[in-house]
Enzyme design. Structure first.
Site, PDB file in Angstrom:
ATOM      1  N   ARG A 122       0.911  -1.218  -0.029  1.00  0.00           N
ATOM      2  CA  ARG A 122      -0.054   0.050   0.032  1.00  0.00           C
ATOM      3  C   ARG A 122       1.058   1.244  -0.063  1.00  0.00           C
ATOM      4  O   ARG A 122       1.806   1.565   0.851  1.00  0.00           O
ATOM      5  CB  ARG A 122      -0.896   0.224   1.269  1.00  0.00           C
ATOM      6  CG  ARG A 122      -1.713   1.105   1.273  1.00  0.00           C
ATOM      7  CD  ARG A 122      -2.775   0.905   2.518  1.00  0.00           C
ATOM      8  NE  ARG A 122      -3.839   2.021   2.628  1.00  0.00           N
ATOM      9  CZ  ARG A 122      -3.810   2.849   3.541  1.00  0.00           C
ATOM     10  NH1 ARG A 122      -2.957   2.881   4.367  1.00  0.00           N
ATOM     11  NH2 ARG A 122      -4.647   3.735   3.619  1.00  0.00           N
ATOM     12  N   ASN A 179      -7.099   8.178   2.522  1.00  0.00           N
ATOM     13  CA  ASN A 179      -6.753   7.501   3.858  1.00  0.00           C
ATOM     14  C   ASN A 179      -7.597   8.165   4.982  1.00  0.00           C
ATOM     15  O   ASN A 179      -7.670   9.515   5.109  1.00  0.00           O
ATOM     16  CB  ASN A 179      -5.317   7.774   4.236  1.00  0.00           C
ATOM     17  CG  ASN A 179      -4.883   7.222   5.411  1.00  0.00           C
ATOM     18  OD1 ASN A 179      -4.674   6.024   5.515  1.00  0.00           O
ATOM     19  ND2 ASN A 179      -4.639   7.924   6.406  1.00  0.00           N
ATOM     20  N   GLU A 180      -8.240   7.332   5.888  1.00  0.00           N
ATOM     21  CA  GLU A 180      -8.776   7.904   7.110  1.00  0.00           C
ATOM     22  C   GLU A 180      -9.535   8.849   6.919  1.00  0.00           C
ATOM     23  O   GLU A 180      -9.042  10.171   7.466  1.00  0.00           O
ATOM     24  CB  GLU A 180      -7.883   8.050   8.523  1.00  0.00           C
ATOM     25  CG  GLU A 180      -6.971   6.566   8.508  1.00  0.00           C
ATOM     26  CD  GLU A 180      -5.858   6.627   9.459  1.00  0.00           C
ATOM     27  OE1 GLU A 180      -5.703   7.742   9.985  1.00  0.00           O
ATOM     28  OE2 GLU A 180      -5.467   5.883   9.827  1.00  0.00           O
ATOM     29  N   HIS A 217      -8.534   0.273   9.971  1.00  0.00           N
ATOM     30  CA  HIS A 217      -7.456   0.314  10.488  1.00  0.00           C
ATOM     31  C   HIS A 217      -7.576  -0.004  12.079  1.00  0.00           C
ATOM     32  O   HIS A 217      -8.369   0.441  12.704  1.00  0.00           O
ATOM     33  CB  HIS A 217      -6.954   1.920  10.425  1.00  0.00           C
ATOM     34  CG  HIS A 217      -6.575   2.108   9.020  1.00  0.00           C
ATOM     35  ND1 HIS A 217      -6.095   3.404   8.844  1.00  0.00           N
ATOM     36  CD2 HIS A 217      -6.848   1.235   7.767  1.00  0.00           C
ATOM     37  CE1 HIS A 217      -6.043   3.598   7.223  1.00  0.00           C
ATOM     38  NE2 HIS A 217      -6.585   2.241   6.682  1.00  0.00           N
ATOM     39  N   TYR A 242      -5.850  -0.154  15.350  1.00  0.00           N
ATOM     40  CA  TYR A 242      -4.798   0.345  16.485  1.00  0.00           C
ATOM     41  C   TYR A 242      -5.491   0.168  17.859  1.00  0.00           C
ATOM     42  O   TYR A 242      -6.007  -1.045  18.191  1.00  0.00           O
ATOM     43  CB  TYR A 242      -4.396   1.653  16.288  1.00  0.00           C
ATOM     44  CG  TYR A 242      -3.551   1.938  14.817  1.00  0.00           C
ATOM     45  CD1 TYR A 242      -2.360   1.439  14.906  1.00  0.00           C
ATOM     46  CD2 TYR A 242      -4.041   2.438  13.957  1.00  0.00           C
ATOM     47  CE1 TYR A 242      -1.608   1.350  13.619  1.00  0.00           C
ATOM     48  CE2 TYR A 242      -3.526   2.517  12.462  1.00  0.00           C
ATOM     49  CZ  TYR A 242      -2.181   2.153  12.515  1.00  0.00           C
ATOM     50  OH  TYR A 242      -1.290   2.248  11.353  1.00  0.00           O
ATOM     51  N   GLU A 261      -4.270  -1.094   7.796  1.00  0.00           N
ATOM     52  CA  GLU A 261      -3.460  -0.701   8.644  1.00  0.00           C
ATOM     53  C   GLU A 261      -3.454  -1.243  10.033  1.00  0.00           C
ATOM     54  O   GLU A 261      -4.515  -1.524  10.283  1.00  0.00           O
ATOM     55  CB  GLU A 261      -3.451   0.832   8.953  1.00  0.00           C
ATOM     56  CG  GLU A 261      -2.762   1.622   7.678  1.00  0.00           C
ATOM     57  CD  GLU A 261      -2.916   3.160   8.114  1.00  0.00           C
ATOM     58  OE1 GLU A 261      -2.653   3.233   9.267  1.00  0.00           O
ATOM     59  OE2 GLU A 261      -2.965   4.178   7.296  1.00  0.00           O
ATOM     60  N   TRP A 280       1.402  -1.372   9.176  1.00  0.00           N
ATOM     61  CA  TRP A 280       1.958  -0.092   9.135  1.00  0.00           C
ATOM     62  C   TRP A 280       3.199  -0.084   9.866  1.00  0.00           C
ATOM     63  O   TRP A 280       3.008  -0.417  11.051  1.00  0.00           O
ATOM     64  CB  TRP A 280       0.928   0.950   9.545  1.00  0.00           C
ATOM     65  CG  TRP A 280       1.452   2.225   9.553  1.00  0.00           C
ATOM     66  CD1 TRP A 280       2.315   2.991  10.364  1.00  0.00           C
ATOM     67  CD2 TRP A 280       1.296   3.318   8.516  1.00  0.00           C
ATOM     68  NE1 TRP A 280       2.724   4.087   9.866  1.00  0.00           N
ATOM     69  CE2 TRP A 280       2.103   4.347   8.768  1.00  0.00           C
ATOM     70  CE3 TRP A 280       0.450   3.222   7.102  1.00  0.00           C
ATOM     71  CZ2 TRP A 280       1.991   5.601   7.714  1.00  0.00           C
ATOM     72  CZ3 TRP A 280       0.606   4.345   6.418  1.00  0.00           C
ATOM     73  CH2 TRP A 280       1.301   5.469   6.810  1.00  0.00           C
TER      74      TRP A 280
END
Length: 432
Positions: A88, A165-166, A232, A234, A261, A290
């Site tokens: 990516r 992105n995001e 994503h 996290y 991610e 990531w």
């Protein structure tokens, strides 16, 4: 990922009848060509991603911050050498970070192809829109993609377009659904036929479940039905229950999901990377760690290698590449490159040549009429898995013939109608 910087698809009839039919066929043919163009390359079906030949493709890869480190031209090859099948690549639209030009994008795609990885291209300038005043909108990101369409055309077998992105932070994120639909439609109306990817709001982590709860309507907004959702993971995903619940919802609903991610640590909590990787493996979900190198602003621990040195894996790098359910043990190269265990070797000893002696096409988009024959480099070529590829079966497991093109299946149920009989679209719900 937020805070990224460190230093950054017989008989003749009567003359009159022939003329009428000719006119009708020319009109239908034009529409068919358009549909075929849209049906080439990487495709979503029943919540999973397939190559044009019907082989399921599961992403196993890494994010690379190209826009901030354009001089690191060996990174894609280095990532591929570690076993990744996907990279990516972070781009800039010019709204916040330096614009990645069309020629630069073409070069990146060439690097991905040379390294035999699928290229996911993403615009990072949308990161945190609504909360971060420096971020740009999905609509502006869509404009960027339309502007570099020439670099994407013909690359549908190799390139996925991650629109932004995001695209929303934790403010104004209820606008995500409508904005995402409009961006998808803008790209399709412009003739961009690549598979698309869309990130969730809330800095990509979708803790509000906005993407999860609206994914069906967003998917339906794509006239090609070829959009992949990216979560994503996290600090919000610090337990196995949270990871499995989110991913299972998409699997149960037959919608495509990838972990676009994730890391092994983060400032907002401790992501459960073991659960992310094991659940992704058990569900056949793709994941992209990531990131390769160059993180800053306090998240340097997310570097997979030290200072872009492929021979210097960090703790996170060792875990992602070589740990349980890691890239090196679970990644399979896309069959478009001809060296995957899943297909591509026709038994002739030459993975670039079809059994009939003609070379394989680099892209199925060179076969607009869907007969399995393409035209590239001033010569005929064979589309892998197509009607002209005698190395593959022309009959589906259920006994029906495969369709020459997906355009004969307008309702998307997997069944088409060609040559006055039913046929099966490769890789569809009816292909069993």
């Amino acid at each position: 990922m937020r805070n990224p910087r460190k230093k950054t698809f017989r008989n003749a009839l009567a003359v009159g009848l022939t003329a009428v039919l000719g006119l009708l066929l020319s009109l239908v043919g034009a529409a068919s060509d358009d549909a075929e163009a849209a049906a080439t390359g990487l495709r979503v079906n029943n919540g999973r991603l397939y190559e044009a030949n019907g082989n399921e493709f599961v992403m196993r890869g890494v994010n690379h911050a190209h826009v901030w480190y354009p001089e690191e031209t060996g990174s894609i090859a280095d990532i591929a050498a570690k076993g990744a099948n996907t990279v990516r690549v972070v781009l800039g639209s010019g709204d916040r970070w330096t614009k990645t030009t069309s020629s630069e994008v073409s070069s990146l795609i060439s690097q991905c192809k040379a390294s035999k990885v699928i290229c996911v291209l993403e615009v990072h300038d949308t990161t945190g829109y609504g909360e971060d005043s420096a971020a740009t909108s999905l609509d502006k990101a869509a404009d960027y993609w339309v502007g570099i369409k020439s670099a994407l055309s013909g690359q549908e077998d190799y390139v996925i377009v991650n629109i932004g992105n995001e695209p929303y932070g934790n403010t104004g994120y209820t606008a995500w659904t409508d904005a995402t639909k409009k961006a998808i439609v803008k790209l399709r109306n412009a003739g961009i036929n690549n598979a698309l990817m869309v990130d969730g709001p809330n800095w990509g982590q979708d803790w509000s479940n906005t993407m999860r709860d609206n994914a069906s309507s967003v998917f339906a907004a794509d006239p090609d039905r070829n959009t992949i959702f990216s979560i994503h993971m996290y600090g919000v995903y610090d337990t196995a229950a949270e990871v499995t619940s989110y991913l299972n919802t998409f699997r149960t609903n037959g919608l495509p999901i990838v972990v676009g991610e994730f890391g092994n640590a983060h400032s907002d909590g401790d992501p459960n990377e073991d659960a992310i990787m094991s659940t992704a493996q058990s569900l056949g979900v793709g994941y992209l760690g990531w990131s390769w190198s160059g993180n800053g602003s306090g998240v340097e621990y997310l570097d997979l290698v030290n200072d872009f040195d492929a021979n210097s894996l960090t703790t996170w790098g060792q875990r992602l590449f070589n740990g349980s359910n890691g890239i090196s043990s679970t990644s399979e190269t896309a069959t478009i490159y001809g060296d995957s265990d899943d297909g591509g070797d026709d038994g002739s000893g030459d993975d670039d040549t079809a059994p009939n002696g003609y070379p394989y096409c680099d892209s199925s988009s060179s076969d607009p009429d869907g007969d399995g024959w393409g035209w590239e480099n001033s010569a005929s070529c064979v589309v892998r898995g197509g009607a002209a590829d005698s190395g593959g079966s022309s009959t589906a497991p259920n006994g029906y013939p495969y369709c020459a093109g997906a355009s004969s299946d307008p309702d998307g149920d997997g069944w088409g109608w060609e040559n006055s009989r039913s046929c099966v679209v490769r890789g569809s719900a009816a292909d069993h």
